[in-house]
Motif scaffolding. Structure first.
Motif, PDB file in Angstrom:
ATOM      1  N   PHE A  30       0.910  -1.237  -0.147  1.00 38.12           N
ATOM      2  CA  PHE A  30       0.046  -0.046  -0.171  1.00 38.12           C
ATOM      3  C   PHE A  30       0.794   1.202  -0.148  1.00 38.12           C
ATOM      4  CE2 PHE A  30      -2.345   3.395   2.308  1.00 38.12           C
ATOM      5  CZ  PHE A  30      -3.449   3.492   1.504  1.00 38.12           C
ATOM      6  N   LEU A  31       1.953   1.329   0.809  1.00 34.80           N
ATOM      7  CA  LEU A  31       2.806   2.367   0.892  1.00 34.80           C
ATOM      8  C   LEU A  31       3.450   2.541  -0.468  1.00 34.80           C
ATOM      9  CD1 LEU A  31       4.140   4.526   2.489  1.00 34.80           C
ATOM     10  CD2 LEU A  31       6.016   2.969   3.169  1.00 34.80           C
ATOM     11  N   SER A  32       4.117   1.634  -1.145  1.00 37.99           N
ATOM     12  CA  SER A  32       4.441   1.690  -2.421  1.00 37.99           C
ATOM     13  C   SER A  32       3.738   2.081  -3.570  1.00 37.99           C
ATOM     14  CB  SER A  32       5.055   0.290  -3.140  1.00 37.99           C
ATOM     15  OG  SER A  32       6.258  -0.108  -2.168  1.00 37.99           O
ATOM     16  N   LEU A  33       2.437   1.734  -3.326  1.00 33.96           N
ATOM     17  CA  LEU A  33       1.459   1.982  -4.446  1.00 33.96           C
ATOM     18  C   LEU A  33       0.936   3.727  -4.102  1.00 33.96           C
ATOM     19  CD1 LEU A  33      -0.782   1.691  -6.354  1.00 33.96           C
ATOM     20  CD2 LEU A  33      -2.336   0.909  -4.845  1.00 33.96           C
ATOM     21  N   PHE A  34       0.938   3.992  -2.679  1.00 34.88           N
ATOM     22  CA  PHE A  34       0.517   5.649  -2.336  1.00 34.88           C
ATOM     23  C   PHE A  34       1.771   6.385  -3.103  1.00 34.88           C
ATOM     24  CE2 PHE A  34       1.165   9.094   0.511  1.00 34.88           C
ATOM     25  CZ  PHE A  34      -0.271   9.500   0.509  1.00 34.88           C
ATOM     26  N   VAL A  35       3.048   6.057  -2.511  1.00 35.37           N
ATOM     27  CA  VAL A  35       4.300   6.820  -3.433  1.00 35.37           C
ATOM     28  C   VAL A  35       4.143   6.814  -4.626  1.00 35.37           C
ATOM     29  CG1 VAL A  35       6.630   6.949  -3.143  1.00 35.37           C
ATOM     30  CG2 VAL A  35       5.382   6.303  -1.017  1.00 35.37           C
ATOM     31  N   SER A  36       3.794   5.794  -5.519  1.00 37.69           N
ATOM     32  CA  SER A  36       3.819   5.791  -6.752  1.00 37.69           C
ATOM     33  C   SER A  36       2.928   6.752  -7.381  1.00 37.69           C
ATOM     34  CB  SER A  36       3.702   4.378  -7.205  1.00 37.69           C
ATOM     35  OG  SER A  36       4.653   3.455  -7.039  1.00 37.69           O
ATOM     36  N   ILE A  37       1.614   6.734  -6.781  1.00 31.31           N
ATOM     37  CA  ILE A  37       0.568   7.467  -7.371  1.00 31.31           C
ATOM     38  C   ILE A  37       1.064   9.191  -7.156  1.00 31.31           C
ATOM     39  CG2 ILE A  37      -1.887   8.565  -7.120  1.00 31.31           C
ATOM     40  CD1 ILE A  37      -2.451   5.502  -6.055  1.00 31.31           C
ATOM     41  N   HIS A  38       1.628   9.342  -6.107  1.00 31.60           N
ATOM     42  CA  HIS A  38       1.951  10.808  -5.960  1.00 31.60           C
ATOM     43  C   HIS A  38       3.204  11.140  -6.679  1.00 31.60           C
ATOM     44  CE1 HIS A  38      -0.407  12.295  -2.577  1.00 31.60           C
ATOM     45  NE2 HIS A  38      -0.626  11.093  -2.202  1.00 31.60           N
ATOM     46  N   LEU A  39       3.991  10.030  -7.006  1.00 31.39           N
ATOM     47  CA  LEU A  39       5.411  10.596  -7.753  1.00 31.39           C
ATOM     48  C   LEU A  39       4.805  10.542  -9.170  1.00 31.39           C
ATOM     49  CD1 LEU A  39       7.878   7.983  -6.282  1.00 31.39           C
ATOM     50  CD2 LEU A  39       8.073  10.564  -6.278  1.00 31.39           C
ATOM     51  N   LEU A  40       3.856   9.590  -9.431  1.00 32.22           N
ATOM     52  CA  LEU A  40       3.542   9.773 -11.103  1.00 32.22           C
ATOM     53  C   LEU A  40       2.330  10.814 -11.427  1.00 32.22           C
ATOM     54  CD1 LEU A  40       2.761   5.770 -11.492  1.00 32.22           C
ATOM     55  CD2 LEU A  40       4.258   7.158 -12.548  1.00 32.22           C
ATOM     56  N   ALA A  41       1.938  11.208 -10.708  1.00 32.35           N
ATOM     57  CA  ALA A  41       0.925  12.412 -10.687  1.00 32.35           C
ATOM     58  C   ALA A  41       1.527  13.611 -11.744  1.00 32.35           C
ATOM     59  CB  ALA A  41       0.519  13.132  -9.463  1.00 32.35           C
ATOM     60  N   PRO A  42       2.562  13.999 -11.553  1.00 29.82           N
ATOM     61  CA  PRO A  42       3.212  15.108 -12.453  1.00 29.82           C
ATOM     62  C   PRO A  42       3.532  14.640 -13.773  1.00 29.82           C
ATOM     63  CG  PRO A  42       4.461  14.985 -10.317  1.00 29.82           C
ATOM     64  CD  PRO A  42       3.502  13.753 -10.569  1.00 29.82           C
ATOM     65  N   ILE A  43       3.704  13.336 -13.881  1.00 29.37           N
ATOM     66  CA  ILE A  43       4.234  12.929 -15.301  1.00 29.37           C
ATOM     67  C   ILE A  43       3.185  13.061 -16.512  1.00 29.37           C
ATOM     68  CG2 ILE A  43       3.387  10.427 -15.605  1.00 29.37           C
ATOM     69  CD1 ILE A  43       6.177   9.618 -15.854  1.00 29.37           C
ATOM     70  N   ALA A  44       2.037  13.093 -16.262  1.00 33.81           N
ATOM     71  CA  ALA A  44       1.164  13.370 -17.395  1.00 33.81           C
ATOM     72  C   ALA A  44       1.244  14.797 -17.683  1.00 33.81           C
ATOM     73  CB  ALA A  44      -0.450  12.813 -16.696  1.00 33.81           C
ATOM     74  N   GLN A  45       1.265  15.565 -16.761  1.00 33.90           N
ATOM     75  CA  GLN A  45       1.422  17.193 -17.124  1.00 33.90           C
ATOM     76  C   GLN A  45       2.726  17.382 -17.680  1.00 33.90           C
ATOM     77  OE1 GLN A  45       0.872  19.098 -13.309  1.00 33.90           O
ATOM     78  NE2 GLN A  45      -1.416  18.423 -13.354  1.00 33.90           N
ATOM     79  N   ALA A  46       3.877  16.704 -17.242  1.00 40.91           N
ATOM     80  CA  ALA A  46       5.241  17.145 -17.855  1.00 40.91           C
ATOM     81  C   ALA A  46       5.232  16.881 -19.198  1.00 40.91           C
ATOM     82  CB  ALA A  46       6.157  16.781 -16.856  1.00 40.91           C
ATOM     83  N   GLY A  47       5.444  15.463 -19.216  1.00 43.24           N
ATOM     84  CA  GLY A  47       5.243  15.035 -20.772  1.00 43.24           C
ATOM     85  C   GLY A  47       6.746  14.856 -21.135  1.00 43.24           C
ATOM     86  N   ASP A  48       7.675  14.863 -20.565  1.00 44.13           N
ATOM     87  CA  ASP A  48       9.014  14.636 -21.392  1.00 44.13           C
ATOM     88  C   ASP A  48       9.792  13.719 -20.565  1.00 44.13           C
ATOM     89  OD1 ASP A  48      10.245  16.080 -19.242  1.00 44.13           O
ATOM     90  OD2 ASP A  48       9.795  18.138 -20.236  1.00 44.13           O
ATOM     91  N   VAL A  49      11.044  13.251 -21.221  1.00 49.16           N
ATOM     92  CA  VAL A  49      12.031  12.474 -20.848  1.00 49.16           C
ATOM     93  C   VAL A  49      12.651  12.933 -19.247  1.00 49.16           C
ATOM     94  CG1 VAL A  49      14.243  11.220 -21.175  1.00 49.16           C
ATOM     95  CG2 VAL A  49      12.551  11.279 -22.845  1.00 49.16           C
ATOM     96  N   ASP A  50      12.892  14.311 -19.291  1.00 49.04           N
ATOM     97  CA  ASP A  50      13.492  14.777 -18.285  1.00 49.04           C
ATOM     98  C   ASP A  50      12.802  14.969 -16.855  1.00 49.04           C
ATOM     99  OD1 ASP A  50      16.179  15.838 -19.509  1.00 49.04           O
ATOM    100  OD2 ASP A  50      14.499  16.911 -20.795  1.00 49.04           O
ATOM    101  N   SER A  51      11.524  15.152 -17.043  1.00 55.07           N
ATOM    102  CA  SER A  51      10.574  14.978 -15.920  1.00 55.07           C
ATOM    103  C   SER A  51      10.482  13.323 -15.560  1.00 55.07           C
ATOM    104  CB  SER A  51       9.050  15.653 -16.237  1.00 55.07           C
ATOM    105  OG  SER A  51       8.539  14.918 -17.119  1.00 55.07           O
ATOM    106  N   THR A  52      10.466  12.670 -16.390  1.00 54.30           N
ATOM    107  CA  THR A  52      10.508  11.220 -15.789  1.00 54.30           C
ATOM    108  C   THR A  52      11.824  10.976 -15.311  1.00 54.30           C
ATOM    109  OG1 THR A  52       9.235  10.831 -18.015  1.00 54.30           O
ATOM    110  CG2 THR A  52      10.227   8.909 -16.648  1.00 54.30           C
ATOM    111  N   LYS A  53      13.122  11.471 -15.615  1.00 56.28           N
ATOM    112  CA  LYS A  53      14.025  11.164 -15.035  1.00 56.28           C
ATOM    113  C   LYS A  53      14.121  11.630 -13.670  1.00 56.28           C
ATOM    114  CE  LYS A  53      19.035  11.634 -15.623  1.00 56.28           C
ATOM    115  NZ  LYS A  53      20.135  12.118 -16.614  1.00 56.28           N
ATOM    116  N   GLY A  54      13.375  12.917 -13.358  1.00 56.26           N
ATOM    117  CA  GLY A  54      13.512  13.546 -12.139  1.00 56.26           C
ATOM    118  C   GLY A  54      12.370  12.569 -11.188  1.00 56.26           C
ATOM    119  N   LEU A  55      11.570  11.999 -11.565  1.00 58.70           N
ATOM    120  CA  LEU A  55      10.577  11.048 -10.766  1.00 58.70           C
ATOM    121  C   LEU A  55      11.420   9.954 -10.507  1.00 58.70           C
ATOM    122  CD1 LEU A  55       7.152  11.830 -12.701  1.00 58.70           C
ATOM    123  CD2 LEU A  55       7.835  13.027 -10.564  1.00 58.70           C
TER     124      LEU A  55
END
Length: 339
Positions: free
Chosen positions: A14-39
């Protein structure tokens, strides 16, 4: 102790899923390799491999055309967390690119002339200008950009402006710029820049600038890049002859050679998948003349081949020929066709 194990596993999941959701939230908005690397870096710093795997999988599913860059970014963050399947897939991509490059080279001279490999673009449109002339104009141009391996990069631009008023030409200008970059180091490179200007109403028959120097890539990300260049150069100019009038004497044509220093900056911003802003600034400081040039461009992709572009050119010459303006501007609205 035994009764607590299922809850402990569930808690970690559950903790891993919770952290993943919060980390993934910006990815749909950022939309590039660099933001993914930051996550991925955030997940790595939290020692959360589950989040790392989830972020990478989501990014690969979202941007399949950027798979190679995404996997390289993941390897740069933590190579031990990249799966064997992903590593094998990356190896297959590299082999496919090498085979395609070898097949392309096998075409002989076509390999060096192919307009697709040169990213050839042709543009045509209308514009307006102020300064030495103040007329509506027709603008046309071609541009070529190509990289040879990881060390060499070439840019060639040709631009033509023409305007007339009541049957008389009021603007007739041809400019070409060629730039060759050699990346001898990671972010530091050597540059050779050549510029030729044929402007009927500038007071010059022609101006030719040759410059060599060093450049530095300040940053290069999926979203924006900034490149700086500096070095010595020389400018050859032929000043037009001025016919005698009632108020001015005859002035013969003069050849002038001037040694100078040149500074330039090239900034590019990827606003979205289809919109780009680019600004090129350069200045030369010579023995007698200081010049400044700035070209700002905004382009929006209309389809796979067509792009709409608006550009603004500003030029300054501290020592212009007699009868011409120190400042010159030109705006263009063009339609660009890319191969």
């Amino acid at each position: 102790m035994t009764s607590m194990m299922p809850f402990s596993k569930f808690s970690r999941l559950f903790l891993s899923l919770f952290v993943s959701i919060h980390l993934l939230a910006p990815i749909a908005q950022a939309g590039d390799v660099d933001s993914t690397k930051g996550l991925l870096k955030n997940a790595n710093a939290a020692n959360n491999k589950a989040a790392f795997d989830t972020i990478l999988k989501m990014a690969l599913d979202t941007w399949p055309t950027k798979k190679e860059r995404l996997l390289n970014a993941a390897i740069a963050v933590n190579p031990e967390w990249v799966s064997a399947n992903n590593l094998q897939e990356l190896d297959m991509i590299k082999k496919a690119k090498a085979e395609a490059e070898a097949a392309s080279r096998a075409r002989g001279i076509i390999y060096y002339l192919d307009p697709v490999l040169w990213n050839t673009k042709i543009e045509l449109g209308a514009g307006s200008s102020t300064g030495d002339t103040d007329e509506k104009a027709v603008a046309a141009g071609m541009s070529f950009h190509r990289k040879f391996g990881t060390k060499w990069e070439h840019d060639l631009n040709l631009n033509f402006d023409y305007a007339s008023s009541e049957g008389d030409a009021t603007r007739q200008q041809f400019e070409t710029q060629y730039e060759a970059l050699w990346y001898a180091w990671d972010d530091l490179f050597m540059v050779n820049y050549t510029e030729l200007s044929l402007d009927r109403f500038s007071g010059y028959d022609y101006q030719l600038l040759e410059n060599i120097g060093l450049g530095y890539k300040v940053f290069e990300t999926e979203r924006h890049t900034l490149r700086l260049e500096a070095g010595p150069g020389v400018r050859f100019s032929k000043v037009k002859a001025i016919e005698a009038t009632d108020t001015t004497p005859f002035m013969p044509s003069v050849m002038d050679t001037e040694y100078l220093g040149r500074l330039s900056a090239n900034y590019k911003l990827q606003i979205s998948e289809s919109m780009v802003f680019q600004d090129k600034i350069s200045t030369t400081v010579g023995e007698e003349t200081t010049t400044f040039a700035n070209r700002a461009e905004f382009s929006a992709k209309l389809n796979s081949h067509l792009t709409g572009k608006v550009s603004l050119d500003i030029g300054y010459d501290s020592n212009p020929p007699v009868g011409t303006s120190a400042w010159d501007t030109a705006t263009r609205i063009t339609l660009v066709y890319g191969f």
